[in-house]
Scaffold this active site. Structure first.
Site, PDB file in Angstrom:
ATOM      1  N   CYS A   1     -12.263   0.416   0.350  1.00 19.92           N
ATOM      2  CA  CYS A   1     -11.880  -0.985   0.569  1.00 19.92           C
ATOM      3  C   CYS A   1     -12.212  -1.475   1.984  1.00 19.92           C
ATOM      4  CB  CYS A   1     -10.393  -1.193   0.283  1.00 19.92           C
ATOM      5  SG  CYS A   1      -9.969  -0.881  -1.434  1.00 19.92           S
TER       6      CYS A   1
ATOM      7  N   HIS B   1      -8.751  -8.292   3.522  1.00 18.44           N
ATOM      8  CA  HIS B   1      -9.089  -7.597   2.275  1.00 18.44           C
ATOM      9  C   HIS B   1      -8.013  -7.949   1.256  1.00 18.44           C
ATOM     10  CE1 HIS B   1      -9.758  -4.684  -0.765  1.00 18.44           C
ATOM     11  NE2 HIS B   1      -8.721  -3.932  -0.424  1.00 18.44           N
TER      12      HIS B   1
ATOM     13  N   ASN C   1      -8.327  -6.879  -6.761  1.00 15.57           N
ATOM     14  CA  ASN C   1      -8.860  -6.143  -5.607  1.00 15.57           C
ATOM     15  C   ASN C   1     -10.284  -5.699  -5.936  1.00 15.57           C
ATOM     16  OD1 ASN C   1      -9.521  -4.241  -3.682  1.00 15.57           O
ATOM     17  ND2 ASN C   1      -7.550  -3.192  -3.724  1.00 15.57           N
TER      18      ASN C   1
HETATM   19  N1  ACO Z   1       3.299  -2.812 -15.601  1.00  9.36           N
HETATM   20  C1  ACO Z   1       4.606  -2.566 -15.785  1.00  9.36           C
HETATM   21  N2  ACO Z   1       5.266  -1.607 -15.130  1.00  9.36           N
HETATM   22  C2  ACO Z   1       4.565  -0.882 -14.231  1.00  9.36           C
HETATM   23  C3  ACO Z   1       3.208  -1.096 -13.993  1.00  9.36           C
HETATM   24  C4  ACO Z   1       2.571  -2.095 -14.724  1.00  9.36           C
HETATM   25  N3  ACO Z   1       1.255  -2.371 -14.549  1.00  9.36           N
HETATM   26  N4  ACO Z   1       2.807  -0.211 -13.044  1.00  9.36           N
HETATM   27  C5  ACO Z   1       3.881   0.510 -12.697  1.00  9.36           C
HETATM   28  N5  ACO Z   1       4.943   0.116 -13.428  1.00  9.36           N
HETATM   29  C6  ACO Z   1       6.301   0.639 -13.380  1.00  9.36           C
HETATM   30  C7  ACO Z   1       6.356   2.054 -12.863  1.00  9.36           C
HETATM   31  O1  ACO Z   1       6.084   2.978 -13.897  1.00  9.36           O
HETATM   32  C8  ACO Z   1       7.770   2.126 -12.367  1.00  9.36           C
HETATM   33  O2  ACO Z   1       8.599   2.342 -13.468  1.00  9.36           O
HETATM   34  P1  ACO Z   1       9.909   3.293 -13.355  1.00  9.36           P
HETATM   35  O3  ACO Z   1      10.783   2.630 -12.332  1.00  9.36           O
HETATM   36  O4  ACO Z   1      10.455   3.264 -14.732  1.00  9.36           O
HETATM   37  O5  ACO Z   1       9.392   4.636 -12.917  1.00  9.36           O
HETATM   38  C9  ACO Z   1       8.041   0.734 -11.831  1.00  9.36           C
HETATM   39  O6  ACO Z   1       7.044  -0.113 -12.443  1.00  9.36           O
HETATM   40  C10 ACO Z   1       7.945   0.620 -10.343  1.00  9.36           C
HETATM   41  O7  ACO Z   1       6.776   1.284  -9.900  1.00  9.36           O
HETATM   42  P2  ACO Z   1       6.342   1.304  -8.406  1.00  9.36           P
HETATM   43  O8  ACO Z   1       5.092   2.097  -8.270  1.00  9.36           O
HETATM   44  O9  ACO Z   1       7.515   1.681  -7.551  1.00  9.36           O
HETATM   45  O10 ACO Z   1       6.046  -0.246  -8.165  1.00  9.36           O
HETATM   46  P3  ACO Z   1       5.728  -0.984  -6.840  1.00  9.36           P
HETATM   47  O11 ACO Z   1       6.699  -2.043  -6.604  1.00  9.36           O
HETATM   48  O12 ACO Z   1       5.443  -0.035  -5.714  1.00  9.36           O
HETATM   49  O13 ACO Z   1       4.369  -1.694  -7.205  1.00  9.36           O
HETATM   50  C11 ACO Z   1       2.027  -1.432  -6.743  1.00  9.36           C
HETATM   51  C12 ACO Z   1       3.239  -0.913  -7.530  1.00  9.36           C
HETATM   52  C13 ACO Z   1       1.777  -2.846  -7.185  1.00  9.36           C
HETATM   53  C14 ACO Z   1       0.854  -0.553  -7.062  1.00  9.36           C
HETATM   54  C15 ACO Z   1       2.379  -1.370  -5.243  1.00  9.36           C
HETATM   55  O14 ACO Z   1       2.859  -0.109  -4.871  1.00  9.36           O
HETATM   56  C16 ACO Z   1       1.202  -1.694  -4.397  1.00  9.36           C
HETATM   57  O15 ACO Z   1       0.751  -2.815  -4.355  1.00  9.36           O
HETATM   58  N6  ACO Z   1       0.680  -0.733  -3.643  1.00  9.36           N
HETATM   59  C17 ACO Z   1      -0.468  -0.948  -2.814  1.00  9.36           C
HETATM   60  C18 ACO Z   1      -1.566  -0.300  -3.464  1.00  9.36           C
HETATM   61  C19 ACO Z   1      -2.838  -1.105  -3.417  1.00  9.36           C
HETATM   62  O16 ACO Z   1      -2.892  -2.302  -3.343  1.00  9.36           O
HETATM   63  N7  ACO Z   1      -3.882  -0.343  -3.489  1.00  9.36           N
HETATM   64  C20 ACO Z   1      -5.177  -0.893  -3.532  1.00  9.36           C
HETATM   65  C21 ACO Z   1      -6.133  -0.009  -2.874  1.00  9.36           C
HETATM   66  S1  ACO Z   1      -5.751   0.220  -1.191  1.00  9.36           S
HETATM   67  C22 ACO Z   1      -5.927  -1.243  -0.543  1.00  9.36           C
HETATM   68  O17 ACO Z   1      -6.758  -1.957  -0.937  1.00  9.36           O
HETATM   69  C23 ACO Z   1      -4.980  -1.586   0.543  1.00  9.36           C
END
Ligand code: ACO
Length: 325
Positions: A115, A252, A282
């Site tokens: 990224c 980004h 993304n």
């Molecule tokens: N739909 C429904 N539920 C989901 C989904 C989905 N697509 N994905 C995860 N869940 C569930 C999980 O299973 C979890 O369930 P549980 O509580 O029963 O175990 C719950 O939602 C919460 O999951 P978390 O991973 O804690 O959710 P979070 O609030 O952290 O959001 C996310 C996840 C959106 C991926 C977040 O962590 C994030 O944005 N991280 C940054 C990662 C990113 O953007 N990476 C891109 C590449 S790096 C970059 O570009 C910076």
């Protein structure tokens, strides 16, 4: 001491025609439009057609950037393409694009910083230009992340999209100054100790497969806000500029919550932030030039504006840059 500064002469981008909405995704995995929008701000993303490769997206973006710059492929001395989703293991996708656009001179190579790839590619091209080793350079970010997603993993497949963006940089005599157009400053970092938080579980040497993207989303989120904020502080500090000098923040586009977290921490007003994540997801290395092009096309970013950009990606790699447009 630089002898030349790299001026943005033209920007172009391309998004594949097919659009995949959150509702479409909810038919494929256990998710919902509401969950995706609340956690990420993403509404839809573009997906490359079968047979449409990273090089095809990159070629279209490059041709548009050349047109915007009023230059020809034959004027380019250098082509740097940032991608984590190359057409093939080799040759570099950059050389495929070089042939596609009819650039039969100079040199072309890929950079993989995921990224952060566009920032790495731009800083690399800037160094060649600064030393007078290239007069004009095409810097491209292009990705087909749809090809490395596990479409059964709801925690990752909802986040990414395909696309390409390109910038033509032209060398102008004189070192980068605060008031003159050009790349003012850039700062790059990486830390391989965090490789297992965001990676692809396949590759030619280790598994002889392409593999799928794997991510510890929570931890990436935390590192992203901390590292991005620190790298922005660094480029501002190094140049003696402050957030109030910045006309546009073009980050980004990983996640709306990361953008808001960084903006809040640094005191950047919402109205100065260019966001495309809702419509594009993304797009990894492509997201910065895609966002830049969006805001140039709609008239927000104008010549002379100071643009601040940043990224964090797998590796981890991260960084920030200041550009006087
Ligand atoms: N739909 C429904 N539920 C989901 C989904 C989905 N697509 N994905 C995860 N869940 C569930 C999980 O299973 C979890 O369930 P549980 O509580 O029963 O175990 C719950 O939602 C919460 O999951 P978390 O991973 O804690 O959710 P979070 O609030 O952290 O959001 C996310 C996840 C959106 C991926 C977040 O962590 C994030 O944005 N991280 C940054 C990662 C990113 O953007 N990476 C891109 C590449 S790096 C970059 O570009 C910076």
């Amino acid at each position: 001491m630089s002898r030349f500064r790299s001026v943005v002469a033209g920007v172009g981008s391309y998004l594949p025609k097919k659009v995949l909405s959150n509702d479409d995704l909810a038919k494929m995995v256990d998710t919902s439009d509401e969950w995706i929008r609340q956690r990420t701000g993403i509404k839809r993303r573009h997906i490359a057609a079968k047979g449409e490769n990273t090089s095809d997206l990159a070629t279209k973006a490059a041709n548009r950037a050349l047109k915007a710059a009023g230059l020809e492929a034959g004027d380019m001395d250098l082509l740097v393409l940032a991608t984590a989703t190359p057409d093939l293991t080799f040759p570099a996708t950059a050389t495929i694009v070089q042939a596609n656009i009819g650039m039969v001179r100079g040199f072309a190579f890929d950079i993989n910083a995921v990224c952060s790839g566009f920032l790495y590619a731009m800083a690399t091209a800037d160094s060649f230009i600064a030393r007078g080793q290239a007069r004009n350079a095409l810097v491209i970010g292009a990705e087909t992340f749809s090809r490395i997603l596990d479409w059964e993993d709801r925690t990752t497949c909802v986040l990414f999209g395909d696309g390409a963006g390109a910038v033509v940089l032209s060398g102008e005599p004189g070192a980068p100054g605060m008031g003159e157009r050009g790349i003012v400053h850039s700062y790059l970092r990486s830390d391989g100790r965090f490789a297992d938080l965001l990676y692809v579980d396949g590759g030619p040497s280790k598994t002889q497969t392409v593999g799928h993207l794997r991510m510890s989303g929570n931890q990436v989120f935390r590192h992203a806000i901390t590292n991005i904020s620190a790298s922005i502080a660094k480029v501002l500090d190094d140049t003696g500029l402050t957030v109030t000098d910045v006309d546009w923040f073009v980050p980004h586009q990983a996640n709306q919550r990361i953008l808001e977290g960084v903006s809040r921490r640094l005191g950047i007003p919402d109205g100065r932030v260019v966001t495309t994540v809702a419509e594009q997801g993304n797009t990894s290395a492509a997201s910065i030039p895609l966002a830049l092009d969006t805001a140039i096309q709609d008239g927000r970013i104008k010549k002379g504006d100071l643009v601040l950009t940043e990224a964090l990606g797998g590796g981890f790699t991260w960084g920030a840059a200041l550009i006087r447009m």
